[in-house]
Design an enzyme around this catalytic site. Structure first.
Site, PDB file in Angstrom:
ATOM      1  N   GLN A   2      12.543  52.849   3.409  1.00 34.87           N
ATOM      2  CA  GLN A   2      12.357  52.502   2.238  1.00 34.87           C
ATOM      3  C   GLN A   2      13.486  53.377   1.474  1.00 34.87           C
ATOM      4  O   GLN A   2      13.398  54.635   1.657  1.00 34.87           O
ATOM      5  CB  GLN A   2      11.081  52.819   1.419  1.00 34.87           C
ATOM      6  CG  GLN A   2      10.717  52.206   0.086  1.00 34.87           C
ATOM      7  CD  GLN A   2      11.081  50.597  -0.090  1.00 34.87           C
ATOM      8  OE1 GLN A   2      11.041  49.943   1.015  1.00 34.87           O
ATOM      9  NE2 GLN A   2      11.248  50.125  -1.316  1.00 34.87           N
ATOM     10  N   LYS A   9       4.363  45.730   0.750  1.00 31.45           N
ATOM     11  CA  LYS A   9       5.188  44.937   1.983  1.00 31.45           C
ATOM     12  C   LYS A   9       4.208  45.243   3.143  1.00 31.45           C
ATOM     13  O   LYS A   9       4.184  44.152   3.953  1.00 31.45           O
ATOM     14  CB  LYS A   9       6.404  45.894   2.419  1.00 31.45           C
ATOM     15  CG  LYS A   9       7.658  45.558   1.327  1.00 31.45           C
ATOM     16  CD  LYS A   9       8.681  46.707   1.479  1.00 31.45           C
ATOM     17  CE  LYS A   9       9.784  46.192   0.676  1.00 31.45           C
ATOM     18  NZ  LYS A   9      10.985  47.021   0.959  1.00 31.45           N
ATOM     19  N   ASP A  11      16.416  45.433   7.587  1.00 36.36           N
ATOM     20  CA  ASP A  11      17.034  45.344   5.837  1.00 36.36           C
ATOM     21  C   ASP A  11      18.370  45.064   6.061  1.00 36.36           C
ATOM     22  O   ASP A  11      19.016  44.900   4.772  1.00 36.36           O
ATOM     23  CB  ASP A  11      16.916  47.008   5.360  1.00 36.36           C
ATOM     24  CG  ASP A  11      15.623  47.132   4.414  1.00 36.36           C
ATOM     25  OD1 ASP A  11      15.283  46.060   3.713  1.00 36.36           O
ATOM     26  OD2 ASP A  11      14.999  48.164   4.623  1.00 36.36           O
TER      27      ASP A  11
HETATM   28  N1  L34 Z   1      15.205  49.778   2.479  1.00 32.99           N
HETATM   29  N2  L34 Z   1      14.518  49.899   0.190  1.00 32.99           N
HETATM   30  C1  L34 Z   1      14.848  49.259   1.231  1.00 32.99           C
HETATM   31  N3  L34 Z   1      14.653  47.836   1.432  1.00 32.99           N
HETATM   32  C2  L34 Z   1      14.358  47.349   0.325  1.00 32.99           C
HETATM   33  O1  L34 Z   1      14.308  45.824   0.300  1.00 32.99           O
HETATM   34  C3  L34 Z   1      14.314  48.093  -0.938  1.00 32.99           C
HETATM   35  N4  L34 Z   1      13.974  47.180  -2.110  1.00 32.99           N
HETATM   36  C4  L34 Z   1      14.624  47.801  -3.523  1.00 32.99           C
HETATM   37  C5  L34 Z   1      14.173  49.160  -3.580  1.00 32.99           C
HETATM   38  N5  L34 Z   1      14.410  49.795  -2.107  1.00 32.99           N
HETATM   39  C6  L34 Z   1      14.255  49.432  -1.147  1.00 32.99           C
HETATM   40  C7  L34 Z   1      12.625  46.726  -2.422  1.00 32.99           C
HETATM   41  O2  L34 Z   1      11.915  46.498  -1.565  1.00 32.99           O
HETATM   42  C8  L34 Z   1      13.716  46.722  -4.210  1.00 32.99           C
HETATM   43  N6  L34 Z   1      12.666  46.570  -3.806  1.00 32.99           N
HETATM   44  C9  L34 Z   1      11.480  46.065  -4.275  1.00 32.99           C
HETATM   45  C10 L34 Z   1      10.368  45.338  -3.483  1.00 32.99           C
HETATM   46  C11 L34 Z   1       9.261  44.697  -4.017  1.00 32.99           C
HETATM   47  C12 L34 Z   1       9.230  44.569  -5.514  1.00 32.99           C
HETATM   48  C13 L34 Z   1      10.178  45.105  -6.406  1.00 32.99           C
HETATM   49  C14 L34 Z   1      11.471  45.603  -5.642  1.00 32.99           C
HETATM   50  C15 L34 Z   1       8.267  43.826  -6.139  1.00 32.99           C
HETATM   51  O3  L34 Z   1       7.104  43.578  -5.559  1.00 32.99           O
HETATM   52  N7  L34 Z   1       8.168  43.545  -7.411  1.00 32.99           N
HETATM   53  C16 L34 Z   1       7.068  43.051  -8.175  1.00 32.99           C
HETATM   54  C17 L34 Z   1       6.702  43.920  -9.307  1.00 32.99           C
HETATM   55  C18 L34 Z   1       6.125  45.244  -8.863  1.00 32.99           C
HETATM   56  C19 L34 Z   1       5.431  46.161  -9.684  1.00 32.99           C
HETATM   57  O4  L34 Z   1       4.421  45.919 -10.210  1.00 32.99           O
HETATM   58  O5  L34 Z   1       6.024  47.162  -9.736  1.00 32.99           O
HETATM   59  C20 L34 Z   1       7.667  41.533  -9.015  1.00 32.99           C
HETATM   60  O6  L34 Z   1       6.772  40.877  -9.409  1.00 32.99           O
HETATM   61  O7  L34 Z   1       8.857  41.736  -9.333  1.00 32.99           O
END
Ligand code: L34
Length: 300
Positions: free
Chosen positions: A107, A63, A130
Site C-alpha cells: 500500500q 481490501k 497493482d
Molecule cells: N499500492 N496503494 C496501492 N494500491 C492502490 O490501489 C492504492 N490506492 C490508492 C492509495 N494507495 C494505494 C487505494 O487502494 C487509493 N486507494 C483507495 C482504495 C479504496 C478506497 C479509496 C482509495 C475506498 O474504499 N474509498 C471509499 C471511502 C473510504 C473511506 O471511508 O475513507 C469510497 O467509497 O470511495
C-alpha cells in the site's frame, strides 16, 4: 442548447454507483475462486502496510474484508515505519518465493526513507496485482494489459458498465500520477479516445475541461471542478478522496453543482473507491488463474 442537453440539465446526471457495481462483480469473482479451489488452488494476496497512515489503514482493511467475501486468502504484513528498506526488500523476496501468494500489494504511500521505486521493482511482475512494476507499466504503454492498475481499471469498468462510448471521444484526465492519471490516459488511448492530461501546473484548467466528453478528475483538491468548467452532458468521473476538517469525505468535483450539468457522475464516497478494491480482487484472481493454467500467462 440541444434537446438532450436540455434534458440533462432538467433531470440531472445519472449516478454511477461504484459500490453497487463492485458488489455485483463479487458474485462472478466468488464463482471463479470456487473454480480455482476445485483445482486445489486458493488465491492468496499478501497485503503489506508500512506505517500508521490513517487513510491507508482504512483502505487496507476494506481490501482484506473484500478478499474474505470472495474467498481470497489475504495475508497481512503490517510494519511500523521504522522498518528499514532492506527488511522490506527481504519480506518481498520471501513473498515472491511463496507459492501460496498470487498477488503482492504494497500500500502506498510509503514512508520517505523507503525507496519506493526499488520496492515496486522488487515485486515479481507475475504477482504485481497493482500493476506498478516497470514491466507491467511497459506492457500498458504498448497496449498489453497484464495487470492494469486498479483505480483506472475500475474507472474503465464503470464506463463500460454504464455503456458510455470511448472511441473518438474527448477525454480530459486531471492528475498525472503514476498510480492514476498516467495509466488512465494509456487505457483510454488503447480504446481510441482523444486524451489530454492536465496537472497542477496546467494554466487555465477550465479551457481544457470544457472540451471533455468524459472528464476524469484525480487531483486531490476539493471543489476543483465547478459547473462552468464542465460541458453540458459530459460524463464526470471523480477519483478524488478528500477528508474535510469536519470529517466529511468529498471528491474533487462540486457534486451538487456539476450533477445538474453532467449526463453521468460518480459520487464520493461510493464511486471509484470501491471499484479500486474490486479490481484488486480481479487482478488477484487472474494471477491465480494464470498460475493454475486456466488462462494464458498474459491474457487480456
Ligand atoms: N499500492 N496503494 C496501492 N494500491 C492502490 O490501489 C492504492 N490506492 C490508492 C492509495 N494507495 C494505494 C487505494 O487502494 C487509493 N486507494 C483507495 C482504495 C479504496 C478506497 C479509496 C482509495 C475506498 O474504499 N474509498 C471509499 C471511502 C473510504 C473511506 O471511508 O475513507 C469510497 O467509497 O470511495
Amino acid at each position: 442548447m440541444t434537446s438532450t442537453a436540455l434534458k440533462a440539465e432538467q433531470t440531472g446526471a445519472k449516478l454511477i454507483d461504484g459500490k453497487a457495481v463492485a458488489l455485483k462483480m463479487r458474485e462472478a469473482q466468488r464463482a471463479r475462486v470456487e473454480a480455482l479451489q476445485a483445482t486445489g488452488v486458493t488465491p492468496g494476496l499478501a497485503v503489506v502496510l508500512v506505517g500508521d497512515d490513517a487513510a491507508s489503514s482504512i483502505y487496507v482493511s476494506r481490501k482484506v474484508k473484500a478478499c474474505e467475501a470472495v474467498g481470497i486468502k489475504s495475508i497481512s504484513h503490517r510494519h511500523p515505519s521504522s522498518i528499514t528498506n532492506e527488511e522490506l526488500l527481504v519480506l518481498i523476496g520471501k513473498l515472491n518465493a511463496d507459492p501460496n501468494v498470487h498477488g503482492i500489494l504494497v500500500q502506498l504511500p510509503l514512508p520517505a526513507h523507503i525507496d519506493m521505486a526499488k520496492v515496486l521493482e522488487t515485486i515479481a511482475p507475475e504477482k504485481d496485482v497493482d500493476g506498478f512494476h516497470l514491466y507491467n507499466v511497459g506492457a500498458l504503454v504498448v497496449g498489453r494489459q497484464i495487470f492494469p492498475p486498479c483505480t483506472p481499471y475500475g474507472v474503465m469498468h464503470l464506463l463500460e458498465y454504464s455503456d458510455i462510448p470511448i472511441e473518438g471521444r474527448n477525454v480530459v484526465v486531471i492528475g498525472a500520477s503514476n498510480i492514476v492519471g498516467k495509466p488512465m490516459a494509456l487505457m483510454l488511448m488503447a480504446r481510441d479516445a482523444t486524451v489530454a492530461i492536465c496537472h497542477a501546473k496546467t494554466r487555465d484548467l477550465g479551457q481544457w475541461t470544457i472540451l471533455a466528453d468524459i472528464l476524469v478528475v484525480a487531483a486531490g483538491v476539493p471543489n476543483l471542478i465547478v459547473p462552468q468548467m464542465v460541458k453540458t452532458g459530459a460524463v464526470v468521473i471523480d477519483v478524488g478522496i478528500n477528508r474535510l476538517p469536519d470529517g466529511k469525505i468529498v471528491g474533487d468535483v462540486d457534486f451538487e453543482g456539476v450533477r445538474k450539468k453532467a449526463s453521468y457522475i460518480t459520487p464520493v464516497p461510493g464511486g471509484v473507491g470501491p471499484m479500486t478494491i474490486a479490481m484488486l480482487l480481479e487482478n488477484t484472481i487472474q494471477s491465480a488463474e494464470r498460475k493454475a493454467g486456466l488462462r494464458e500467462p498474459a491474457h487480456d
